[in-house]
Write an enzyme that holds these catalytic residues in place. Structure first.
Site, PDB file in Angstrom:
ATOM      1  N   ASN A  25       0.764  -0.799  -1.033  1.00 28.33           N
ATOM      2  CA  ASN A  25      -0.653  -0.977  -1.356  1.00 28.33           C
ATOM      3  C   ASN A  25      -1.001   0.019  -2.448  1.00 28.33           C
ATOM      4  O   ASN A  25      -1.199   1.205  -2.199  1.00 28.33           O
ATOM      5  CB  ASN A  25      -1.509  -0.753  -0.109  1.00 28.33           C
ATOM      6  N   GLU A  26      -1.055  -0.498  -3.664  1.00 36.88           N
ATOM      7  CA  GLU A  26      -1.254   0.352  -4.835  1.00 36.88           C
ATOM      8  C   GLU A  26      -2.736   0.698  -5.006  1.00 36.88           C
ATOM      9  O   GLU A  26      -3.606   0.085  -4.378  1.00 36.88           O
ATOM     10  CB  GLU A  26      -0.742  -0.376  -6.081  1.00 36.88           C
ATOM     11  N   PRO A  27      -3.056   1.688  -5.857  1.00 35.48           N
ATOM     12  CA  PRO A  27      -4.458   1.981  -6.147  1.00 35.48           C
ATOM     13  C   PRO A  27      -5.212   0.708  -6.531  1.00 35.48           C
ATOM     14  O   PRO A  27      -4.724  -0.109  -7.316  1.00 35.48           O
ATOM     15  CB  PRO A  27      -4.367   2.960  -7.331  1.00 35.48           C
ATOM     16  N   SER A  51      -6.215  -1.327  -4.004  1.00 35.53           N
ATOM     17  CA  SER A  51      -6.134  -2.145  -2.791  1.00 35.53           C
ATOM     18  C   SER A  51      -7.395  -1.952  -1.957  1.00 35.53           C
ATOM     19  O   SER A  51      -7.909  -0.841  -1.827  1.00 35.53           O
ATOM     20  CB  SER A  51      -4.894  -1.759  -1.967  1.00 35.53           C
TER      21      SER A  51
END
Length: 662
Positions: A183-185, A187
């Site tokens: 879950n990348e920045p 998300s």
């Protein structure tokens, strides 16, 4: 043989009650800035034990209830030690995982069936293949499915988790960008399992954890943030000072989708487990005076005054009683009697770290100097993990040591051969082939044959393919040549240039072999022959590739063996740690700082530029777009600027060191 002495390096002796509070009241006081329950341990092994104990207890509780214990598992380096401990308990203590169901947190997409970059494959290697989990109880997203099937596949995965009763425990690591699972920045808090584009920084971290040069696929199928938060208990692990910044933001910062790990603040049973290095930026560790009364050591006082200078924008000698009182440092006024007395003490402490004589000034009073005057000249060994770390990290100091008449040796611990681009090999092979044609009339058939072999290999080489041993040898020779040129530029005789080629490095891959007794013995042989009065080693243990830590461990283990053997020369030897392109020492820890003039800084740059293969085309520059010489100059200028702002002498640049005491 002690192989991990670098993990025992403690720059600040943090009182135990700061990181392991004794009572609930003490914990409440210490953790007032923290928004997630955080357990800090002096060693990562202790944190691993806590997590393993909790998992074991939950498995036994679920078994007593007649149901499976459901675990959500991430991958990555921080969890590897947790899985190793669980495997140990299975093999040595009979802990059974027969009643465990596992959900893999994410899988790369798209994947070839034979790809090395399978998250499930990594999880099997760490854990699943070594315990008695039933194969039908292992679930994972499928990275090989067609793209138009991903959405339905994610819905099915979510339903599977619900059908199994939800996750009892979720184990996660955290990336440098605050990503959990993938879950990348950006998300959302409400996100569920889905396909997501992997950030470039995360992809670099993942490539390193796999130890393969094959590029990580651009996407992954991942559990969403809300899926992770549905677990009844969550552990987030982080070890090492390279995670200190993101742990501080996760634990003490605002909840934001820019740092997905911060969403754990909304969970009622999430726990962050770290070692002291990863917790180093939390308030109770770095600025304890803001949360509790302190036992004031010299380093803590220095740290507090440097912080106060930053808060007030004043140099040390301009700080007033009012500044102390308004910023929570009235204890220091009571201790010293006035701001002036405290200011003078720390000003003098910092002043005494500055020296233009890193090997000691002969025939001078060394009472307040970081290095002793005698013996003079000194025998010095600079250990350089890669063939350019010496000049990047301490090129100005090396130059000073040579100019001041010391007997300087440089020991390059690894070949650095995987960090040379193929175009460099092509360029050198063209030269060798042309030389053969012009001066040997092509009579040397070995050169001709090798040239054709290597040319054919490189023409057909695919991304991710490992180099042949011949190509790795040539890349090593390129770096040796550059290192010799830089040493000659710094007036170091070539018989004082040592290429140790430690065996742990020669895997041909990013992932290195375990450091062994063979590596240590090579280092020990050199130091026992030279019997140095000074040893310089890499102290930037947050090096993202891990090579610096292993190289430093080899040196420290060799020193420890010499100490155990009663080596007399060690009694007159000091060990200094430098940092390089990745970080700088905190000013409260600096014990020797060597200034550089503009001309000396230019000379340092020139010695770095001798390593031509590591300029624009270097494969491992990381996510920092600056070249290594630019990083080094910016770092050295920043150190000088900090001393200047504190009211000390103003220099063009400075190189900083911390003493290691065996």
């Amino acid at each position: 043989m002690k192989m991990n002495l670098s993990s025992h390096i403690v720059l600040n002796n943090v009182p135990k009650q700061f990181y392991r509070p004794r009572t609930a009241v003490e914990r409440s006081e210490m953790t007032r800035c923290e928004k997630i329950s955080t357990e800090i341990f002096s060693k990562s092994e202790e944190g691993v034990t806590l997590i393993a104990d909790t998992v074991e207890a939950e498995m036994k509780r679920c078994k007593a209830e007649g149901r499976n214990c459901v675990l959500g598992l991430g991958t990555g380096q921080s969890l590897a030690s947790v899985y190793a401990e669980l495997v140990r308990r299975h093999k040595e203590c009979g802990l059974s995982f027969a009643n465990v169901t596992v959900f893999n947190a994410y899988e790369y997409f798209p994947l070839r069936p034979d790809s090395m970059h399978s998250s499930l494959r990594q999880l099997r290697g760490y854990f699943l293949d070594h315990v008695d989990i039933s194969p039908e109880n292992i679930f994972s997203p499928d990275g090989t499915i067609a793209q138009d099937e991903v959405q339905q596949h994610c819905r099915h995965y979510e339903q599977l988790i619900r059908d199994k009763g939800g996750m009892d425990i979720m184990l996660l690591g955290v990336g440098r960008m605050g990503n959990i699972a993938t879950n990348e920045p950006g998300s959302a808090l409400t996100s569920t399992s889905r396909i997501i584009l992997i950030d470039s920084t995360s992809r670099e971290e993942m490539t390193l954890s796999f130890g393969s040069q094959e590029p990580v696929p651009p996407c992954s199928i991942t559990m969403g943030v809300s899926t992770i938060l549905s677990a009844r208990k969550i552990f987030l692990t982080a070890w090492g000072d390279d995670k200190a910044d993101i742990i501080q933001k996760t634990v003490e910062g605002h909840i934001t989708d820019a740092i997905p790990a911060s969403f754990l603040q909304t969970h009622n049973d999430a726990k962050v487990v770290t070692d002291l290095a990863a917790a180093a930026k939390l308030t109770r560790i770095i600025h304890p005076w803001l949360v509790t009364n302190c036992e004031w050591t010299d380093k803590l006082i220095r740290s507090a005054l440097v912080w106060l200078c930053g808060v007030t924008g004043k140099p040390i000698l301009k700080l007033t009683n009012k500044d102390y009182n308004e910023n929570g440092l009235s204890e220091l006024l009571a201790l010293f009697g006035s701001a002036y007395n405290a200011n003078i003490k720390i000003f003098n402490d910092l002043q005494h770290t500055i020296t233009g004589w890193p090997g000691g000034k002969p025939n001078a009073d060394d009472t307040y100097r970081p290095e002793r005057a005698n013996p003079y000249p000194k025998r010095v060994i600079v250990f350089s993990p890669h063939p350019d770390d010496d000049v990047i990290s301490m090129g100005g100091t090396v130059n000073r040591l040579v100019q001041q008449g010391h007997d300087v040796h440089v020991a390059y611990e690894t070949s650095g051969n995987i960090a040379v681009g193929d175009e460099e090999v092509t360029r050198f092979m063209h030269f060798i082939n042309g030389f053969n044609q012009l001066f040997a009339d092509e009579s040397d058939q070995v050169i001709k044959r090798k040239y054709e072999e290597i040319k054919a290999f490189l023409a057909n080489k695919k991304q991710g393919d490992s180099d042949t041993r011949d190509i790795l040898t040539i890349k090593g020779l390129i770096r040796r040549g550059e290192a010799r040129t830089a040493c000659t530029y710094n007036h170091i005789p070539l018989d004082h240039v040592h290429f140790l080629d430690l065996p742990f490095y020669e895997s041909g891959k990013i992932e290195k072999l375990p450091m062994s007794e063979k590596d240590v013995n090579i280092v020990r042989k050199l130091i026992s022959e030279v019997k140095p009065h000074q040893i310089y080693v890499a102290g930037d243990l947050a090096d993202p590739h891990g090579t610096h830590r292993k190289c430093t461990d080899a040196v420290l283990a060799a020193i420890d063996m010499e100490k155990e053997a009663g080596a007399e020369w060690l009694k007159d030897c000091r060990v200094w740690m430098y940092r390089g392109a990745w970080a700088e020492w905190e000013i409260e820890n600096i014990e020797m700082c060597v200034p550089m003039s503009p001309e000396e800084l230019r000379a340092k740059r020139n010695s770095i530029l001798k390593h031509q293969s590591q300029m624009e085309s270097a494969p491992f520059l990381g996510d920092d777009e600056r070249l290594f010489w630019q990083r080094a100059e910016d770092r050295n200028r920043a150190t000088a600027s900090l001393y200047d702002k504190l009211g000390l002498a103003c220099y063009e640049a400075m190189e900083a060191f911390v003493e290691y005491k065996p």
